[in-house]
Design a protein around this motif. Structure first.
Motif, short mmCIF file in Angstrom:
data_model
loop_
_atom_site.label_atom_id
_atom_site.label_comp_id
_atom_site.label_asym_id
_atom_site.label_seq_id
_atom_site.Cartn_x
_atom_site.Cartn_y
_atom_site.Cartn_z
N GLY A 1 -8.12 16.87 -12.46
CA GLY A 1 -7.98 17.22 -13.87
C GLY A 1 -6.53 17.18 -14.30
O GLY A 1 -5.66 16.71 -13.56
N PRO A 2 -6.25 17.68 -15.53
CA PRO A 2 -4.88 17.65 -16.04
C PRO A 2 -4.00 18.61 -15.25
O PRO A 2 -4.49 19.44 -14.49
CB PRO A 2 -5.04 18.14 -17.50
CG PRO A 2 -6.50 18.16 -17.79
CD PRO A 2 -7.22 18.24 -16.48
N GLY A 3 -2.72 18.49 -15.45
CA GLY A 3 -1.78 19.40 -14.81
C GLY A 3 -1.65 19.18 -13.31
O GLY A 3 -1.37 20.12 -12.56
N TRP A 4 -1.87 17.99 -12.88
CA TRP A 4 -1.81 17.71 -11.43
C TRP A 4 -0.41 17.88 -10.89
O TRP A 4 0.58 17.64 -11.58
CB TRP A 4 -2.36 16.31 -11.13
CG TRP A 4 -1.72 15.19 -11.92
CD1 TRP A 4 -2.04 14.80 -13.19
CD2 TRP A 4 -0.65 14.35 -11.49
NE1 TRP A 4 -1.24 13.76 -13.57
CE2 TRP A 4 -0.38 13.45 -12.55
CE3 TRP A 4 0.10 14.23 -10.32
CZ2 TRP A 4 0.61 12.47 -12.48
CZ3 TRP A 4 1.08 13.26 -10.23
CH2 TRP A 4 1.33 12.39 -11.31
N GLU A 5 -0.35 18.33 -9.64
CA GLU A 5 0.94 18.57 -8.99
C GLU A 5 1.27 17.37 -8.11
O GLU A 5 0.50 17.04 -7.21
CB GLU A 5 0.86 19.85 -8.15
CG GLU A 5 2.12 20.25 -7.42
CD GLU A 5 3.30 20.56 -8.35
OE1 GLU A 5 3.06 20.84 -9.55
OE2 GLU A 5 4.45 20.48 -7.89
N PRO A 6 2.39 16.70 -8.36
CA PRO A 6 2.68 15.49 -7.59
C PRO A 6 2.85 15.77 -6.09
O PRO A 6 3.42 16.79 -5.70
CB PRO A 6 4.01 15.00 -8.18
CG PRO A 6 4.11 15.65 -9.51
CD PRO A 6 3.39 16.95 -9.39
N THR A 7 2.34 14.86 -5.30
CA THR A 7 2.64 14.86 -3.87
C THR A 7 4.02 14.23 -3.69
O THR A 7 4.62 13.73 -4.64
CB THR A 7 1.61 14.02 -3.11
OG1 THR A 7 1.59 12.72 -3.70
CG2 THR A 7 0.23 14.64 -3.20
N GLU A 8 4.52 14.22 -2.45
CA GLU A 8 5.85 13.64 -2.22
C GLU A 8 5.90 12.19 -2.71
O GLU A 8 6.86 11.76 -3.33
CB GLU A 8 6.20 13.70 -0.73
CG GLU A 8 7.61 13.17 -0.45
CD GLU A 8 7.99 13.25 1.03
OE1 GLU A 8 7.26 13.88 1.81
OE2 GLU A 8 9.05 12.68 1.38
N GLY B 1 0.78 -1.23 0.00
CA GLY B 1 0.00 0.00 0.00
C GLY B 1 0.81 1.28 0.00
O GLY B 1 2.01 1.30 -0.29
N ASN B 2 0.13 2.37 0.34
CA ASN B 2 0.79 3.67 0.40
C ASN B 2 0.33 4.38 1.64
O ASN B 2 -0.14 3.76 2.58
CB ASN B 2 0.49 4.46 -0.88
CG ASN B 2 -0.99 4.73 -1.04
OD1 ASN B 2 -1.80 4.24 -0.25
ND2 ASN B 2 -1.36 5.51 -2.03
N ILE B 3 0.51 5.70 1.66
CA ILE B 3 -0.01 6.49 2.77
C ILE B 3 -1.17 7.28 2.18
O ILE B 3 -0.99 8.35 1.58
CB ILE B 3 1.11 7.41 3.36
CG1 ILE B 3 2.12 6.58 4.15
CG2 ILE B 3 0.51 8.41 4.34
CD1 ILE B 3 2.99 5.67 3.43
N PRO B 4 -2.39 6.74 2.28
CA PRO B 4 -3.53 7.25 1.50
C PRO B 4 -3.79 8.74 1.74
O PRO B 4 -4.11 9.46 0.80
CB PRO B 4 -4.71 6.42 1.98
CG PRO B 4 -4.12 5.21 2.62
CD PRO B 4 -2.77 5.60 3.13
N GLU B 5 -3.64 9.21 2.97
CA GLU B 5 -3.98 10.61 3.29
C GLU B 5 -3.08 11.59 2.55
O GLU B 5 -3.43 12.75 2.39
CB GLU B 5 -3.89 10.86 4.79
CG GLU B 5 -5.00 10.20 5.62
CD GLU B 5 -4.83 8.71 5.78
OE1 GLU B 5 -3.75 8.18 5.42
OE2 GLU B 5 -5.78 8.05 6.25
N GLU B 6 -1.90 11.14 2.14
CA GLU B 6 -0.96 12.08 1.52
C GLU B 6 -0.58 11.66 0.10
O GLU B 6 0.49 11.96 -0.38
CB GLU B 6 0.31 12.20 2.40
CG GLU B 6 0.01 12.72 3.78
CD GLU B 6 1.27 12.89 4.61
OE1 GLU B 6 2.25 13.43 4.08
OE2 GLU B 6 1.26 12.45 5.77
N TRP B 7 -1.46 10.88 -0.52
CA TRP B 7 -1.15 10.32 -1.83
C TRP B 7 -1.65 11.20 -2.97
O TRP B 7 -0.91 11.60 -3.85
CB TRP B 7 -1.78 8.92 -1.91
CG TRP B 7 -1.87 8.30 -3.27
CD1 TRP B 7 -2.98 8.24 -4.07
CD2 TRP B 7 -0.84 7.60 -3.97
NE1 TRP B 7 -2.70 7.54 -5.23
CE2 TRP B 7 -1.40 7.14 -5.19
CE3 TRP B 7 0.50 7.31 -3.70
CZ2 TRP B 7 -0.66 6.42 -6.13
CZ3 TRP B 7 1.23 6.58 -4.64
CH2 TRP B 7 0.66 6.14 -5.83
N ALA B 8 -2.94 11.52 -2.95
CA ALA B 8 -3.56 12.13 -4.12
C ALA B 8 -3.15 13.60 -4.27
O ALA B 8 -2.98 14.30 -3.28
CB ALA B 8 -5.08 12.02 -4.00
#
Lengths: 453, 522
Positions: A70-77, A58-65
């Motif tokens: 939409g397009p141009g999303w800014e990546p989380t860590e 898995g991942n760390i869901p609270e800090e994933w998305a």
């Protein structure tokens, strides 16, 4: 009759390695037969390719998305490693994976997400060892279903692993390998690039032209073996017959590889031995994956960054290894003992960097006017949404690539419903008209249509 | 969905409050498999049974035990490996004229009607398929030999033999019964199938020519005949492979080769030591099981040592590379296989002992009791002892204070705590964190003082005989005892002397049982 896709002309591919040390390989090109719409002049299409890319625990869901949709999303860590390809990556957040039993969340979760069903426990399980060693799939995993959609190549699929999985002691391999063709029938994943190379290209000089006398003899042997099996078939029960039939399919594939005439072969790169560094080894495997696609040796590749539960060592991502309570531990144990701390987040970020390496290699390999990434559907996922209390909310789904034009440019889609929608979306992006995916509480008829053209 | 959740909750809440002996495992894949893939070791012994014991052959397939192989499928990659192995092993024999002639006993002519090829394919085919080839099969392989040989008799025979080794009749143990032999007990396996079942159970190898000859003479057509054949098979030197395999499977010793230990803590832990540990446990168990009976496996002080193991045990004396029998003094802390390093190493963590792991193994694998995994959402992390050193017993006392943990851990922890004098690689230690170790406890109402006492309690446990019998049946039959077969199991158990049964008694009882000889004994 297999379509012959190799043309008598070669060009060179330089693998788009971050290190710049890519192997130079000769490749068949198809652009001579390309028309303006991306279809082949003979009316066929460039092959669709599918990659299943899996990481465990898995991942760390609270800090994933990403914060915007939409397009141009800014990546989380955690998603930073995909930044260079965010125009070709869809982050699908907000779905859930309802797992029925939860006596073993990692085993049941992986069967639910990759097989779309509840896990099956062997009737032979009687308290021996761990129960997940006796759990299996009810049917094929998504990559095997995809192999049925994208058509045949000499190898039905390749199964690769970037880490050494924990070996199962029982008949069930849900914690060892992701790709399964049928119950109790995994496609064992290979970590050693030299072994992958030998399987794809043989240990000698790759043959061009008609089969040799010995190859024809070996093919005749397989014909006799197939005839042998016929007397058996009629006397077997349904599950034995299904199992035998899959074995015979593999024999037929091998027989046709031995007896085919190769009009133009890919020139293989230099045979690379296993690299000491995991990351470097992953790059070698990425190169082979891109080559296998480019040469149309296979159209489906399943890659496990780590096996479900991530009971594997990661020497690379953390300079001194993962240390918890004074001991080197697996990512699984680390997350159990420490929860979603910075190091746990850094672990997921590392997985995504490695996925980014593969996307880069595929995107740097051109097939006529488009990259292999543009011709592929890459499905990235895991088996639980978090590894410390094993929940299944806000399930991480990534769909990357262009799907030969069937996928829209990358975006973040905030949605709801079942995580099964991810697999159905991939099948549609490969050109399948599948109406549904999954069974029981995992059944869906609802792809994530926002990302499909 | 809702219903499944409720059922799961009830099971978890009750699983350890009363022991569940027959867990329900609903499955769409129930029923005995009629095709059983070969385990790695069975593949090797099967190839050698056809081509000769000196043939180099890799252990293929991913299954180490026969029960794991039973329902296994053959992947595309394994298909390629089986084919490559058939080609390389036949090349080893047929590319060398003297080896080839030794195998066939005649020189094939390569002609269409080649009597030598016919005889050789018939004989090798019977070994490979564990039965006589049908006329159709014999013709098929003869035709193959003629076609691919192109006048070269040896070449043709080599490819035809490779075909035998790639056939499903070789790569699977076919067990579909004998239609003509329905009896009041249900359908009996065919005589050929019974011979193969017996041979893999008792020898971990297929039937040899002599056994196949006896089958054709009708030796297995009656129960008395089966008993006589079983007796003679247990006399055969090959029975040692079956005895060793039984204990290797029971204690999951194949897993030893992937065990990792923390290097700074256990610098001496290497491959050679692991192999010695494994060999020691197998030899100790086999010797005790026939000399003193199966129960003495858990109490014996007669073991085997070589130089490395003697050092590991802290025993001075003259020891070489080879293992020799060694009698531990009656006061030694070690007694029985549960105090041998192979078991203790396997059921431990990389840096520390695993009392719950050790207890879990005894409960599940030796007493056939179900212990479910921790409920979802429960942290399995014990509080860390940063400032005050604790023994494992003190650390595990946390289980006793948690309602989520106590029911199951009170079944496991006392067993494991009895073995706390042995660290993660099975060294004896007097102290844990410099604190004295209390190994006393209780196993289902039987109190014990130390590890030797635990071994005695396990050895005398009323569930042990049935559990070992089920384990042997499962590895021989490739499936566990079905609930419908409970009466047949009771008949089998009734043949055993509860106190003094030996390993060979167990083999004999299982091999001659209705459970083993019939598809569905009533």
């Amino acid at each position: 009759m297999r379509p012959r896709r190799f043309l008598p002309r070669r060009t060179f591919l330089r693998g788009a390695l971050a290190t710049g040390a890519g192997a130079v390989v000769g490749l068949p090109v198809l652009d001579a037969m390309l028309d303006s719409g991306g279809a082949l002049a003979d009316g066929g299409r460039y092959p669709d390719r599918f990659v299943l890319w899996f990481w465990g625990n898995g991942n760390i869901p609270e800090e994933w998305a990403p914060s915007t949709t939409g397009p141009g999303w800014e990546p989380t860590e955690q998603l930073e490693g995909l930044r260079a390809f965010k125009d070709k990556v869809h982050v699908i957040s907000g779905t859930e994976l309802p797992v029925a039993n939860q006596s073993n969340p990692h085993a049941e979760g992986v069967v639910a997400i990759l097989g779309g069903t509840n896990a099956v426990t062997s009737p032979d399980y009687h308290n021996q060892g761990d129960n997940w060693d006796w759990m299996t799939y009810a049917g094929p995993t998504i990559d095997e279903v995809a192999a049925g959609v994208v058509g045949t190549a000499p190898f039905r699929s390749l199964s690769l692993t970037l880490t050494t999985p924990r070996e199962s002691l029982g008949p069930g391999t849900v914690i060892e390998y992701i790709s399964h063709r049928a119950p109790y029938l995994p496609n064992p994943a290979t970590r050693d690039p030299a072994a992958v190379f030998d399987r794809l290209f043989g240990t000698g000089t790759p043959r061009v032209g008609a089969p040799t006398r010995d190859e024809l003899a070996r093919a005749s042997v397989l014909d006799a073996v197939l005839a042998d099996a016929r007397s058996l078939d009629a006397r077997l029960g349904a599950s034995d017959r299904a199992r035998l039939e899959l074995h015979l399919d593999s024999i037929r594939d091998l027989e046709s590889r031995l007896s085919r005439t190769i009009t133009n072969a890919c020139t293989p790169p230099e045979r690379a031995e296993m690299a000491l560094s995991d990351r470097e080894n992953a790059r070698l495997l990425n190169e082979l994956a891109a080559l296998a696609f480019a040469c149309d040796l296979t159209r489906v590749i399943a890659v496990q960054m780590s096996s479900p539960a991530s009971l594997v060592d990661f020497p690379d991502p953390f300079p001194s290894g993962l240390v918890s309570r004074g001991q080197n531990v697996s990512y699984h144990v680390y997350v159990h003992e420490n929860g979603p701390d910075r190091t746990a987040i850094r672990g997921v970020a590392y997985f995504m960097e490695v996925l980014g390496d593969l996307l880069g290699t595929l995107d740097g390999t051109m097939e006529a006017d488009r990259s292999l990434l543009d011709r592929s559907v890459v499905f990235g996922t895991t088996e639980v949404s978090n590894g410390w209390d094993h929940r299944f909310y806000d399930f991480p789904l990534l769909i990357a690539g262009g799907g030969n034009g069937r996928l829209r440019p990358g975006s973040h889609v905030r949605t709801s419903g079942l995580a099964s929608r991810g697999a159905l979306t991939c099948l549609r992006a490969l050109g399948s008209d599948a109406a549904s995916w999954g069974a029981d509480q995992l059944y869906t008829t609802d792809p994530v249509s926002e990302i499909l053209t | 969905m809702r219903r499944a959740t409720v059922v799961a909750f009830v099971l978890l809440a009750t699983a350890c409050s009363g022991l569940i002996d027959e867990p329900d495992h609903p499955s769409e894949l129930a029923g005995a498999p009629g095709l059983r893939a070969l385990s790695q070791t069975a593949y090797v012994s099967s190839v050698r049974a056809v081509l000769g014991d000196d043939v180099p052959v890799e252990p293929l397939g991913r299954w180490e035990t026969s029960i794991a192989a039973a329902r296994g499928g053959v992947s595309p990659e394994l298909t390629e490996q089986y084919e490559a192995s058939a080609m390389s092993t036949t090349a080893y024999v047929f590319d060398d004229p003297s080896r080839a002639l030794a195998l066939t006993g005649c020189v094939p002519s390569g002609e269409e009607d080649d009597a030598c090829a016919r005889e050789a394919i018939g004989r090798l085919g019977r070994r490979a398929f564990r039965r006589r080839l049908t006329d159709e099969e014999l013709t098929r392989y003869l035709t193959l030999a003629h076609d691919v040989g192109e006048g070269d008799g040896w070449r043709g025979l080599r490819f035809a033999t490779a075909g035998l080794l790639e056939s499903p009749h070789f790569l699977y143990r076919v067990e579909i019964g004998d239609e003509g032999k329905a009896t009041s007990l249900g359908d009996r396996f065919s005589d050929d199938e019974i011979a193969a079942r017996l041979a893999f159970l008792l020898w971990n190898a297929p039937p040899d020519d002599a056994l196949l000859d006896r089958v054709e003479q009708g030796a297995l057509s009656t129960d008395e005949g089966v008993a006589a054949v079983v007796d003679s098979m247990l006399e055969d030197p090959r029975a040692d492979a079956g005895r060793r395999r039984f204990f290797a499977d029971l204690f999951q010793l194949d897993a030893l080769r992937r065990v990792q230990k923390r290097e700074e803590q256990f610098p001496e832990f290497d491959e050679a030591l692991v192999l010695d540990m494994r060999e020691q446990l197998v030899r100790t168990a086999v010797a005790a099981a026939n000399d003193g009976g199966m129960r003495s496996v858990f109490t014996t002080r007669s073991t085997f040592l070589n130089r490395r193991l003697a050092e590991h045990f802290g025993i001075a004396g003259e020891f070489g590379e080879d293992m020799t029998r060694f009698e531990l003094p009656p006061t030694d802390a070690r007694a029985g296989v549960l105090t041998l390093p192979a078991f203790l190493t396997l059921q431990s963590y990389p840096a520390s002992t695993g009392p719950a792991l050790r207890g879990l193994f005894v409960r599940r694998d030796l007493l056939c009791q179900d212990i479910p995994p921790p409920p979802p959402g429960v942290s399995t992390v014990l509080p860390e002892s940063s400032d005050m050193p604790m023994t494992a017993r003190q650390a595990l006392s946390g289980h006793q204070r948690s309602a989520n943990c106590v029911a199951c851990h009170s079944l496991m922890d006392p067993i494991g705590l009895a073995l706390e004098h042995f660290d993660a690689v099975g060294h004896y230690r007097r102290f844990d964190h410099d604190l004295p170790i209390d190994p006393s406890g209780d196993l289902d109402g039987v109190p014990f003082e130390d590890a030797a006492g635990l071994g005695a309690a396990v050895g005398a446990h009323p569930r042990l005989m049935r559990c070992l019998t089920e384990a042997m049946y499962a590895s021989g039959a490739g499936q566990r005892v079905a609930p419908e077969s409970a009466r047949a199991l009771q008949r089998l158990l009734g043949k055993l002397d509860r106190d003094a049964f030996t390993l060979d008694d167990l083999f004999r009882a299982v091999a001659t049982s209705d459970l083993f000889l019939y598809l569905e004994p009533s």
